[in-house]
Design a protein around this motif. Structure first.
Motif, PDB file in Angstrom:
ATOM      1  N   VAL A  40      -0.622  24.236  40.909  1.00  0.00           N
ATOM      2  CA  VAL A  40      -1.007  24.830  39.617  1.00  0.00           C
ATOM      3  C   VAL A  40      -1.725  23.783  38.789  1.00  0.00           C
ATOM      4  CG1 VAL A  40       0.775  26.606  39.592  1.00  0.00           C
ATOM      5  CG2 VAL A  40       1.295  24.337  38.636  1.00  0.00           C
ATOM      6  N   ASN A  41      -2.531  24.246  37.853  1.00  0.00           N
ATOM      7  CA  ASN A  41      -3.437  23.358  37.128  1.00  0.00           C
ATOM      8  C   ASN A  41      -2.832  22.801  35.842  1.00  0.00           C
ATOM      9  OD1 ASN A  41      -5.973  22.099  37.229  1.00  0.00           O
ATOM     10  ND2 ASN A  41      -6.845  23.531  35.749  1.00  0.00           N
ATOM     11  N   GLU A  42      -1.535  22.973  35.666  1.00  0.00           N
ATOM     12  CA  GLU A  42      -0.850  22.500  34.476  1.00  0.00           C
ATOM     13  C   GLU A  42       0.486  21.871  34.874  1.00  0.00           C
ATOM     14  OE1 GLU A  42      -2.492  26.260  31.724  1.00  0.00           O
ATOM     15  OE2 GLU A  42      -0.333  25.901  31.960  1.00  0.00           O
ATOM     16  N   ASN A  43       1.108  21.198  33.918  1.00  0.00           N
ATOM     17  CA  ASN A  43       2.486  20.763  34.071  1.00  0.00           C
ATOM     18  C   ASN A  43       3.360  21.941  33.641  1.00  0.00           C
ATOM     19  OD1 ASN A  43       5.112  19.774  33.559  1.00  0.00           O
ATOM     20  ND2 ASN A  43       4.338  17.732  33.122  1.00  0.00           N
ATOM     21  N   SER A  44       4.096  22.513  34.570  1.00  0.00           N
ATOM     22  CA  SER A  44       4.843  23.733  34.282  1.00  0.00           C
ATOM     23  C   SER A  44       5.896  23.531  33.196  1.00  0.00           C
ATOM     24  CB  SER A  44       5.510  24.278  35.550  1.00  0.00           C
ATOM     25  OG  SER A  44       6.420  23.333  36.094  1.00  0.00           O
ATOM     26  N   ASP A  45       6.414  22.300  33.060  1.00  0.00           N
ATOM     27  CA  ASP A  45       7.397  22.031  32.001  1.00  0.00           C
ATOM     28  C   ASP A  45       6.763  22.151  30.621  1.00  0.00           C
ATOM     29  OD1 ASP A  45       9.464  21.587  33.778  1.00  0.00           O
ATOM     30  OD2 ASP A  45       9.073  19.440  33.924  1.00  0.00           O
ATOM     31  N   GLU A  46       5.480  21.870  30.541  1.00  0.00           N
ATOM     32  CA  GLU A  46       4.766  22.041  29.278  1.00  0.00           C
ATOM     33  C   GLU A  46       4.314  23.490  29.100  1.00  0.00           C
ATOM     34  OE1 GLU A  46       1.600  19.219  29.291  1.00  0.00           O
ATOM     35  OE2 GLU A  46       2.944  17.493  29.304  1.00  0.00           O
ATOM     36  N   SER A  47       3.986  24.147  30.206  1.00  0.00           N
ATOM     37  CA  SER A  47       3.513  25.534  30.138  1.00  0.00           C
ATOM     38  C   SER A  47       4.567  26.470  29.566  1.00  0.00           C
ATOM     39  CB  SER A  47       3.090  26.015  31.528  1.00  0.00           C
ATOM     40  OG  SER A  47       2.049  25.227  32.044  1.00  0.00           O
ATOM     41  N   ILE A  48       5.840  26.243  29.928  1.00  0.00           N
ATOM     42  CA  ILE A  48       6.880  27.168  29.456  1.00  0.00           C
ATOM     43  C   ILE A  48       7.153  27.044  27.962  1.00  0.00           C
ATOM     44  CG2 ILE A  48       8.003  27.361  31.702  1.00  0.00           C
ATOM     45  CD1 ILE A  48      10.170  25.431  30.632  1.00  0.00           C
ATOM     46  N   LEU A  49       6.612  26.002  27.327  1.00  0.00           N
ATOM     47  CA  LEU A  49       6.778  25.878  25.881  1.00  0.00           C
ATOM     48  C   LEU A  49       6.034  26.988  25.133  1.00  0.00           C
ATOM     49  CD1 LEU A  49       6.519  22.011  25.316  1.00  0.00           C
ATOM     50  CD2 LEU A  49       8.552  23.438  25.612  1.00  0.00           C
ATOM     51  N   GLN A  50       5.152  27.689  25.861  1.00  0.00           N
ATOM     52  CA  GLN A  50       4.499  28.855  25.264  1.00  0.00           C
ATOM     53  C   GLN A  50       5.521  29.923  24.889  1.00  0.00           C
ATOM     54  OE1 GLN A  50       1.083  29.129  24.561  1.00  0.00           O
ATOM     55  NE2 GLN A  50       1.242  26.932  25.031  1.00  0.00           N
ATOM     56  N   ALA A  51       6.694  29.867  25.522  1.00  0.00           N
ATOM     57  CA  ALA A  51       7.751  30.839  25.220  1.00  0.00           C
ATOM     58  C   ALA A  51       8.698  30.351  24.122  1.00  0.00           C
ATOM     59  CB  ALA A  51       8.558  31.138  26.488  1.00  0.00           C
ATOM     60  N   ALA A  52       8.523  29.092  23.667  1.00  0.00           N
ATOM     61  CA  ALA A  52       9.392  28.529  22.634  1.00  0.00           C
ATOM     62  C   ALA A  52       8.944  28.982  21.248  1.00  0.00           C
ATOM     63  CB  ALA A  52       9.375  26.999  22.714  1.00  0.00           C
TER      64      ALA A  52
END
Length: 268
Positions: free
Chosen positions: A38-50
């Protein structure tokens, strides 16, 4: 006459067995996940749900170098305290885009499954990886996934644990990919699997460590300009000849596809 037929039968048996062993020979292909598949760091991507799509300073300030897994445990605790649910996390993981050309590479691998045994080693988490791979239609490609254990408890909270403990000074406390890879190779050898060559696709500093286990016949695919690539280049300058693998940097996974296709042509 009976002995003659027994001899012929034994020769046929040995020939068939040798052919079977040759047919069992495959290439081992190892993938990292974040900023590789994937083209992102998934740990940072899930912050979209924060809430507010970001973390408070009280959480961010708790990060310690080498203890990212513990930090993410606190991040997930905070997000769940704020009411983020499993469905929210799942949707966030499913939205993460693949890296450039990765879809094309997966199509090639589906067509050439007989030639490759594919595994994934990632310092992300099992739930997120499975969500993303299933959304991309790539999950069936992988024989095994090694990542930090994760699940949802009775409260519906997203829990995360370390993968293992180790003594490697180069790697974070919760995971050494070199240890995982070498143990996997030893396990598969005991099971009779033989790999003509090993290919490693990654991007991060923690991908450099396992790539040092590769031999001169193997290939490392570091993402151009990322820490794995930089560490390989630095090692080449400071310790010439110590890094064994052939290095094929990539911007797009299409470049990986082309290289693997050339390898397959030579095999045929």
């Amino acid at each position: 006459m009976r002995r003659c037929f027994e001899g012929v039968g034994l020769q046929c048996f040995l020939k068939d067995r040798a052919m079977a062993v040759t047919q069992d020979q495959k290439y081992l292909l190892i993938f990292d996940f974040d900023e590789t598949i994937v083209n992102e760091n998934s740990d940072e991507s899930i912050l979209q749900a924060a809430p507010g799509k970001q973390l408070p300073e009280s959480i961010r300030s708790t990060y310690r170098e080498g203890f990212y897994n513990e930090y993410m445990q606190r991040v997930l605790q905070y997000m769940c305290d704020q009411g983020v649910k499993m469905a929210d996390f799942k949707a966030a993981y499913e939205r993460i885009p693949l890296s450039p050309g990765m879809g094309d590479l997966f199509q090639l691998l589906f067509k050439q499954q007989d030639h490759f045994e594919i595994i994934l080693i990632s310092d992300a988490n099992m739930f997120g990886i499975e969500c993303a791979l299933k959304a991309a239609g790539a999950y069936p490609l992988f024989r095994k996934i090694f990542s930090n254990p994760s699940s949802f408890d009775k409260r519906g909270y997203f829990t995360l644990g370390p993968y293992h403990s180790h003594n490697c000074k180069r790697c974070p406390a919760n995971m050494c990919k070199h240890k995982i890879l070498t143990e996997y190779l030893a396990e598969r050898a005991q099971e009779g699997a033989r790999f003509d060559r090993v290919f490693y696709v990654g991007d991060g500093a923690n991908d450099f460590c396992p790539s040092t286990a590769l031999k001169s016949s193997d290939v490392a695919f570091p993402r151009k300009g990322y820490p794995m690539h930089q560490l390989i280049q630095e090692t080449g300058k400071s310790q010439p000849g110590t890094y064994q693998a052939t290095v094929v940097p990539w911007d797009s996974a299409v470049e990986i596809s082309r290289h693997l296709q050339e390898v397959l042509k030579k095999k045929c």
